[in-house]
Design a protein around this motif. Sequence first.
Motif, PDB file in Angstrom:
ATOM      1  N   SER A 191      -7.951  -3.726  -3.510  1.00  0.00           N
ATOM      2  CA  SER A 191      -6.987  -3.488  -2.433  1.00  0.00           C
ATOM      3  C   SER A 191      -6.294  -2.130  -2.532  1.00  0.00           C
ATOM      4  O   SER A 191      -5.602  -1.733  -1.605  1.00  0.00           O
ATOM      5  CB  SER A 191      -5.926  -4.581  -2.440  1.00  0.00           C
ATOM      6  OG  SER A 191      -6.517  -5.815  -2.143  1.00  0.00           O
ATOM      7  N   LYS A 246       0.824  -1.208   0.000  1.00  0.00           N
ATOM      8  CA  LYS A 246       0.000   0.000   0.000  1.00  0.00           C
ATOM      9  C   LYS A 246       0.859   1.259   0.000  1.00  0.00           C
ATOM     10  O   LYS A 246       0.538   2.235   0.664  1.00  0.00           O
ATOM     11  CB  LYS A 246      -0.946   0.017   1.189  1.00  0.00           C
ATOM     12  CG  LYS A 246      -2.057  -0.981   1.095  1.00  0.00           C
ATOM     13  CD  LYS A 246      -3.217  -0.348   0.418  1.00  0.00           C
ATOM     14  CE  LYS A 246      -4.494  -0.988   0.919  1.00  0.00           C
ATOM     15  NZ  LYS A 246      -5.659  -0.385   0.430  1.00  0.00           N
ATOM     16  N   SER A 273     -19.580   1.352  -4.095  1.00  0.00           N
ATOM     17  CA  SER A 273     -19.056   2.016  -2.908  1.00  0.00           C
ATOM     18  C   SER A 273     -20.173   2.175  -1.896  1.00  0.00           C
ATOM     19  O   SER A 273     -21.336   2.330  -2.265  1.00  0.00           O
ATOM     20  CB  SER A 273     -18.487   3.394  -3.266  1.00  0.00           C
ATOM     21  OG  SER A 273     -18.002   4.036  -2.093  1.00  0.00           O
ATOM     22  N   ASP A 319      -9.649   2.830  -1.180  1.00  0.00           N
ATOM     23  CA  ASP A 319     -10.495   2.716   0.012  1.00  0.00           C
ATOM     24  C   ASP A 319     -11.980   2.910  -0.291  1.00  0.00           C
ATOM     25  O   ASP A 319     -12.816   2.425   0.460  1.00  0.00           O
ATOM     26  CB  ASP A 319     -10.060   3.724   1.076  1.00  0.00           C
ATOM     27  CG  ASP A 319      -8.710   3.380   1.673  1.00  0.00           C
ATOM     28  OD1 ASP A 319      -8.332   2.185   1.656  1.00  0.00           O
ATOM     29  OD2 ASP A 319      -8.027   4.307   2.152  1.00  0.00           O
ATOM     30  N   HIS A 320     -12.312   3.617  -1.370  1.00  0.00           N
ATOM     31  CA  HIS A 320     -13.727   3.861  -1.662  1.00  0.00           C
ATOM     32  C   HIS A 320     -14.380   2.702  -2.413  1.00  0.00           C
ATOM     33  O   HIS A 320     -15.574   2.726  -2.661  1.00  0.00           O
ATOM     34  CB  HIS A 320     -13.917   5.194  -2.407  1.00  0.00           C
ATOM     35  CG  HIS A 320     -13.287   5.281  -3.763  1.00  0.00           C
ATOM     36  ND1 HIS A 320     -11.928   5.239  -3.980  1.00  0.00           N
ATOM     37  CD2 HIS A 320     -13.856   5.428  -4.984  1.00  0.00           C
ATOM     38  CE1 HIS A 320     -11.692   5.358  -5.261  1.00  0.00           C
ATOM     39  NE2 HIS A 320     -12.839   5.474  -5.906  1.00  0.00           N
TER      40      HIS A 320
END
Length: 164
Positions: free
Chosen positions: A48, A8, A141, A51-52
């Motif tokens: 991965s 990440k 989302s 985040d949304h």
Amino acid sequence: MAEAFNDKTLTADKSARYAEVAEEIASVLDGETNLTARMATVASMLASSFDHYFWTGFYVVDPLKERELVVGPYQGTLGCLRIAFGRGVCGAAAQTGQTQLVEDVHAFPGHIACDSRSRSEIVAPVFDASGKLLAVFDVDSDQPAAFDAVDQQGIETILKATFG
């Protein structure tokens, strides 16, 4: 390999992140010809990396049923198993051959609520090199209006490079 993806350590700028993930996907899939493996990798790596993203996956054109999609590789909660062309956001993308960018899924006519937590969605058609529709790529989302033109461009670029 995909160390940046796994760690990440991708940039915070969304457009640059799509470009970085696109490079990682191309690197991981170099030499891989199996369509299921390619789809699973794209779904996993994109899920991965952002985040949304709440649900990420493919609905594949069923060769045995005319104008019907069947769930393919995905990341997330249980997905709908089958979707007819023209039904919901995925069916609209399959029918029109155009990306559907939906800020509020509850306002979309005929939306299929596979998971009630879904609030916004982007669905892009997936074409092979000859222009034949293979699938649609669906991202949901749990945030309203989570997707924009940057997401659309990034997703479409990755899908064309990976499948077209």
